[in-house]
Structures are given as C-alpha cells and as structure tokens.
Scaffold this motif. Structure first.
Motif, PDB file in Angstrom:
ATOM      1  N   TYR A 191      -8.253  68.831 -37.020  1.00  0.00           N
ATOM      2  CA  TYR A 191      -8.958  67.127 -37.151  1.00  0.00           C
ATOM      3  C   TYR A 191     -10.113  67.549 -36.921  1.00  0.00           C
ATOM      4  CZ  TYR A 191      -3.889  65.366 -36.000  1.00  0.00           C
ATOM      5  OH  TYR A 191      -2.824  65.512 -36.017  1.00  0.00           O
ATOM      6  N   PRO A 192     -10.797  68.191 -37.547  1.00  0.00           N
ATOM      7  CA  PRO A 192     -12.203  68.659 -38.197  1.00  0.00           C
ATOM      8  C   PRO A 192     -12.940  67.692 -37.197  1.00  0.00           C
ATOM      9  CG  PRO A 192     -12.026  68.072 -40.021  1.00  0.00           C
ATOM     10  CD  PRO A 192     -10.440  68.169 -39.424  1.00  0.00           C
ATOM     11  N   ASP A 193     -12.922  66.063 -37.773  1.00  0.00           N
ATOM     12  CA  ASP A 193     -13.791  65.131 -37.505  1.00  0.00           C
ATOM     13  C   ASP A 193     -14.209  64.458 -36.399  1.00  0.00           C
ATOM     14  OD1 ASP A 193     -15.829  66.158 -39.581  1.00  0.00           O
ATOM     15  OD2 ASP A 193     -14.691  65.604 -41.040  1.00  0.00           O
ATOM     16  N   LEU A 194     -12.867  64.826 -35.485  1.00  0.00           N
ATOM     17  CA  LEU A 194     -12.225  63.537 -34.328  1.00  0.00           C
ATOM     18  C   LEU A 194     -13.356  63.205 -33.321  1.00  0.00           C
ATOM     19  CD1 LEU A 194      -9.171  64.803 -32.785  1.00  0.00           C
ATOM     20  CD2 LEU A 194      -9.639  62.192 -34.253  1.00  0.00           C
ATOM     21  N   GLN A 195     -13.434  61.902 -33.713  1.00  0.00           N
ATOM     22  CA  GLN A 195     -14.181  61.321 -32.293  1.00  0.00           C
ATOM     23  C   GLN A 195     -13.360  60.249 -30.812  1.00  0.00           C
ATOM     24  OE1 GLN A 195     -16.095  58.403 -35.112  1.00  0.00           O
ATOM     25  NE2 GLN A 195     -18.292  59.285 -35.016  1.00  0.00           N
ATOM     26  N   LEU A 196     -14.420  60.381 -29.996  1.00  0.00           N
ATOM     27  CA  LEU A 196     -14.033  59.816 -28.657  1.00  0.00           C
ATOM     28  C   LEU A 196     -13.235  58.513 -29.247  1.00  0.00           C
ATOM     29  CD1 LEU A 196     -16.103  60.673 -26.359  1.00  0.00           C
ATOM     30  CD2 LEU A 196     -13.889  61.938 -26.511  1.00  0.00           C
ATOM     31  N   PRO A 197     -12.331  58.076 -28.614  1.00  0.00           N
ATOM     32  CA  PRO A 197     -12.362  56.514 -29.645  1.00  0.00           C
ATOM     33  C   PRO A 197     -12.496  55.577 -28.259  1.00  0.00           C
ATOM     34  CG  PRO A 197      -9.830  57.857 -28.489  1.00  0.00           C
ATOM     35  CD  PRO A 197     -10.974  58.425 -28.256  1.00  0.00           C
ATOM     36  N   THR A 198     -12.543  54.209 -28.445  1.00  0.00           N
ATOM     37  CA  THR A 198     -12.843  53.404 -27.586  1.00  0.00           C
ATOM     38  C   THR A 198     -11.408  52.788 -27.406  1.00  0.00           C
ATOM     39  OG1 THR A 198     -13.234  51.400 -29.588  1.00  0.00           O
ATOM     40  CG2 THR A 198     -15.284  53.041 -28.847  1.00  0.00           C
ATOM     41  N   LEU A 199     -11.604  51.857 -26.293  1.00  0.00           N
ATOM     42  CA  LEU A 199     -10.496  51.125 -25.460  1.00  0.00           C
ATOM     43  C   LEU A 199      -9.883  50.514 -27.002  1.00  0.00           C
ATOM     44  CD1 LEU A 199      -8.868  50.296 -23.209  1.00  0.00           C
ATOM     45  CD2 LEU A 199     -10.964  48.821 -22.754  1.00  0.00           C
ATOM     46  N   ASP A 200     -11.023  49.881 -26.915  1.00  0.00           N
ATOM     47  CA  ASP A 200     -10.659  48.718 -27.991  1.00  0.00           C
ATOM     48  C   ASP A 200      -9.594  49.138 -29.246  1.00  0.00           C
ATOM     49  OD1 ASP A 200     -11.677  46.241 -27.616  1.00  0.00           O
ATOM     50  OD2 ASP A 200     -13.897  47.000 -27.604  1.00  0.00           O
ATOM     51  N   GLU A 201     -10.030  50.465 -29.621  1.00  0.00           N
ATOM     52  CA  GLU A 201      -9.292  50.547 -30.378  1.00  0.00           C
ATOM     53  C   GLU A 201      -8.263  51.431 -30.544  1.00  0.00           C
ATOM     54  OE1 GLU A 201     -13.035  53.235 -33.332  1.00  0.00           O
ATOM     55  OE2 GLU A 201     -12.095  53.980 -31.518  1.00  0.00           O
ATOM     56  N   TYR A 202      -7.659  51.774 -29.023  1.00  0.00           N
ATOM     57  CA  TYR A 202      -6.690  52.497 -28.737  1.00  0.00           C
ATOM     58  C   TYR A 202      -5.497  51.039 -27.901  1.00  0.00           C
ATOM     59  CZ  TYR A 202      -3.958  52.651 -24.239  1.00  0.00           C
ATOM     60  OH  TYR A 202      -2.795  52.524 -23.239  1.00  0.00           O
ATOM     61  N   LEU A 203      -5.964  49.697 -27.971  1.00  0.00           N
ATOM     62  CA  LEU A 203      -5.199  48.574 -27.627  1.00  0.00           C
ATOM     63  C   LEU A 203      -4.916  48.065 -28.799  1.00  0.00           C
ATOM     64  CD1 LEU A 203      -7.528  47.288 -24.893  1.00  0.00           C
ATOM     65  CD2 LEU A 203      -4.755  47.901 -24.201  1.00  0.00           C
ATOM     66  N   ASP A 204      -5.447  48.282 -30.306  1.00  0.00           N
ATOM     67  CA  ASP A 204      -5.495  47.481 -31.029  1.00  0.00           C
ATOM     68  C   ASP A 204      -4.330  48.605 -31.662  1.00  0.00           C
ATOM     69  OD1 ASP A 204      -7.585  45.570 -31.203  1.00  0.00           O
ATOM     70  OD2 ASP A 204      -9.298  46.698 -32.577  1.00  0.00           O
ATOM     71  N   LEU A 205      -4.254  49.715 -31.563  1.00  0.00           N
ATOM     72  CA  LEU A 205      -2.920  50.755 -31.976  1.00  0.00           C
ATOM     73  C   LEU A 205      -1.702  49.815 -31.315  1.00  0.00           C
ATOM     74  CD1 LEU A 205      -4.390  54.207 -32.177  1.00  0.00           C
ATOM     75  CD2 LEU A 205      -3.364  52.615 -33.990  1.00  0.00           C
ATOM     76  N   CYS A 206      -1.791  50.152 -30.093  1.00  0.00           N
ATOM     77  CA  CYS A 206      -1.038  49.637 -29.123  1.00  0.00           C
ATOM     78  C   CYS A 206      -0.577  47.738 -29.040  1.00  0.00           C
ATOM     79  CB  CYS A 206      -1.353  48.970 -27.973  1.00  0.00           C
ATOM     80  SG  CYS A 206      -1.140  51.165 -26.457  1.00  0.00           S
ATOM     81  N   LYS A 207      -1.347  47.088 -29.987  1.00  0.00           N
ATOM     82  CA  LYS A 207      -0.302  45.769 -30.867  1.00  0.00           C
ATOM     83  C   LYS A 207      -0.077  45.794 -31.276  1.00  0.00           C
ATOM     84  CE  LYS A 207      -0.936  41.902 -30.879  1.00  0.00           C
ATOM     85  NZ  LYS A 207       0.104  40.365 -29.490  1.00  0.00           N
ATOM     86  N   LYS A 208      -0.148  47.112 -32.409  1.00  0.00           N
ATOM     87  CA  LYS A 208      -0.019  47.002 -33.727  1.00  0.00           C
ATOM     88  C   LYS A 208       1.589  47.648 -34.261  1.00  0.00           C
ATOM     89  CE  LYS A 208      -0.802  49.938 -38.482  1.00  0.00           C
ATOM     90  NZ  LYS A 208      -1.631  51.218 -38.818  1.00  0.00           N
ATOM     91  N   TYR A 209       1.338  48.421 -32.913  1.00  0.00           N
ATOM     92  CA  TYR A 209       3.023  49.346 -33.426  1.00  0.00           C
ATOM     93  C   TYR A 209       3.464  48.431 -31.923  1.00  0.00           C
ATOM     94  CZ  TYR A 209       1.192  52.830 -36.170  1.00  0.00           C
ATOM     95  OH  TYR A 209       0.801  53.483 -37.212  1.00  0.00           O
ATOM     96  N   ASN A 210       3.043  47.531 -30.632  1.00  0.00           N
ATOM     97  CA  ASN A 210       3.769  47.050 -30.128  1.00  0.00           C
ATOM     98  C   ASN A 210       4.146  48.369 -28.909  1.00  0.00           C
ATOM     99  OD1 ASN A 210       5.006  44.787 -28.630  1.00  0.00           O
ATOM    100  ND2 ASN A 210       7.762  45.796 -29.879  1.00  0.00           N
ATOM    101  N   LYS A 211       3.424  48.430 -28.490  1.00  0.00           N
ATOM    102  CA  LYS A 211       3.279  49.779 -27.003  1.00  0.00           C
ATOM    103  C   LYS A 211       2.637  48.998 -26.264  1.00  0.00           C
ATOM    104  CE  LYS A 211       5.647  52.698 -29.675  1.00  0.00           C
ATOM    105  NZ  LYS A 211       6.916  53.491 -29.434  1.00  0.00           N
ATOM    106  N   VAL A 212       3.184  49.484 -25.576  1.00  0.00           N
ATOM    107  CA  VAL A 212       2.883  49.455 -23.806  1.00  0.00           C
ATOM    108  C   VAL A 212       1.607  49.701 -23.718  1.00  0.00           C
ATOM    109  CG1 VAL A 212       3.269  49.130 -21.175  1.00  0.00           C
ATOM    110  CG2 VAL A 212       5.075  48.615 -22.788  1.00  0.00           C
TER     111      VAL A 212
END
Length: 274
Positions: free
Chosen positions: A128-149
């Motif tokens: 992963y050569p171009d990784l950035q620190l993620p935002t809380l919004d990006e993380y929550l969007d993933l949890c919503k998309k995959y139906n995770k707690v």
C-alpha cells in the motif's frame, strides 16, 4: 497500593503480556474470525477487529477496515483524534511519528496537511504505497456499507471534550447510533456521551481488574473491557457481578478458548493464530 501505582503496574503487566505473545509467534498463520466462532455455534464469541484487520494490513487504515468488513467480525474498532481544523481523523497515537512519513501532533495539523503525509507503518505496508490516514466519515461509511458494528475509541486527551457530540451526530446521520459501541479509558468521557445518547453501548477500558472499576462500570451500565493479562480469578470475579466483560487484545485461538470457558463472549483481536 495507590491508584496511580496500580495503573502503572497494570500498564506494565499488559505490555509484558503482549510482548510475550509476540515472541510466541514464529510466523503469522492468520485464521478468519469465523473460525473462532466454532467454539460453539449456538453461543458464539463476538470478535472485534482491533484497528481493523491489523494483522494483515496497516492498522487504522481503509485497507485494514475493508479486510475486516469482508471477514466475519462482529465489530470494527478504530481510534479517533481531532485535527487543528477540528476534523475527526483516525490514528492510534496523538502524533504521526510512528505511523507516517512525518512527525508532530495530529492536533497541530489541518486535515488537508495530514493528507499530504503517507502511512509508512504496519503489516503489509509494502502493498500500500499511497496510504493516507482515513477520516471518521470514511470509516463510518464502510461500516454502514458492510453492515458492521462501529467500535470507536475515545482517547484520554481532554482538548476535544466539547466536540464529542460530533461523533454521536455522525453515527445518527448513518442510522448507526443504536448499533455502535464507544469505548474509552476515560470514564468521564463515556458518562458525558451517555447523556447525549443513552441507548448507545459503552465499554469502559481498563488494564487491571479492580473493585473500583467494577463498581464504576456497574453504576453507569457500561461493559467492562479489560486487558488479557489479568488473572483467571479476576476474570471470574468480574463476570460473577453480572457485568458484560470484554477482553483485549487476544490473537491466539487457544487463548480465546480459555477465555470462552470462563464465560467471556466479547474479544478484541488483531488477527487470530492457532
């Protein structure tokens, strides 16, 4: 033994325990979260992915969260901080020194400035050569998309106390408020958040099991999330009070099975090995 000394010893005991666990791993044989649940299909263990699937992708990054979302994890954990321009960003430490190709406090940078740094630390970072620190919004969007707690750790730092309700608002926007878990070593932050959202689940993090921690968790209806280095007798004592006892961080299936026999059903893990 005074409270400060107890806390210090608890921290040292946890570090010694985790160092010992690392030394036992001659190689990482990663097992999926679903494997751990076969302990009893009718009474499963609920596994939290610690900072995402951090045993196979850099911790607290989008790849780690995505890999966890595609596994049979119950919850996905992350750590949050506020930037200089009061944006929520995900990183374990208060500084970027260990995580990125830069240094300094997160609170001294704007979100845009932090996005200019690359994540350079973690398992599989070479992929992963171009990784950035993620935002809380990006993380929550993933949890919503995959139906995770979503499981969000609020740090002890006090400078962002007035912005804690932002987290509640972001969860509410995505209809995640009733399913989310908010965790912290700072019980006062949990108490404050509980006032805003009493229906959200809260876990009080501690290193060492003691009577004060048990009493506080029971008083406010918090789960009691404790370090895996505690003694069996202390685990049993906490469970006997009727508390929901959660254990961090457990990476060996054999240790999970041991905790399961004691009555533990909530475990946090980086990855799972036999």
């Amino acid at each position: 033994m005074g409270k400060t000394l107890k806390q210090a010893w608890g921290y040292v005991a946890c570090r010694i325990y985790f160092l010992g666990e690392i030394m036992k791993r001659k190689e990482i044989g990663v097992v999926s979260a679903s494997t751990s649940k076969v302990i009893d299909k009718n009474d499963p263990v609920h596994i939290t992915a610690h900072r995402g699937f951090s045993g196979v992708a850099p911790e607290n990054t989008i790849p780690a969260f995505e890999k966890a979302c595609n596994e049979d994890y119950y919850a996905i954990e992350c750590d949050v901080h506020l930037t200089k321009d009061e944006q929520w960003i995900i990183c374990h430490n208060t500084t970027i020194d260990k995580t990125c190709n830069g240094e300094g406090n997160i609170s001294d940078y704007t979100l845009e400035e932090l996005r200019n740094f690359k994540v350079t630390y973690g398992h599989g970072i070479e992929n992963y050569p171009d990784l950035q620190l993620p935002t809380l919004d990006e993380y929550l969007d993933l949890c919503k998309k995959y139906n995770k707690v979503p499981e969000i750790e609020i740090k002890r730092d006090g400078y962002y106390d007035t912005r804690l309700t932002d987290i509640i608002a972001k969860l509410k926007e995505r209809d995640l408020l009733e399913n989310a878990i908010i965790i912290s070593f700072d019980i006062n932050k949990l108490i404050k958040l509980q006032e805003y959202s009493p229906s959200t689940e809260y876990w009080y993090l501690v290193e060492t099991i003691d009577n004060k921690g048990i009493e506080d968790a029971k008083k406010y209806g918090f789960a009691y999330a404790v370090c895996a280095s505690n003694k069996k007798s202390d685990f049993k004592r906490a469970i006997k009070t009727g508390l929901k006892v959660c254990v961090w961080t457990v990476d060996r299936l054999s240790k999970m099975e041991e905790l399961y026999k004691l009555g533990i059903r909530y475990i946090t893990s980086n990855f799972i090995t036999p």
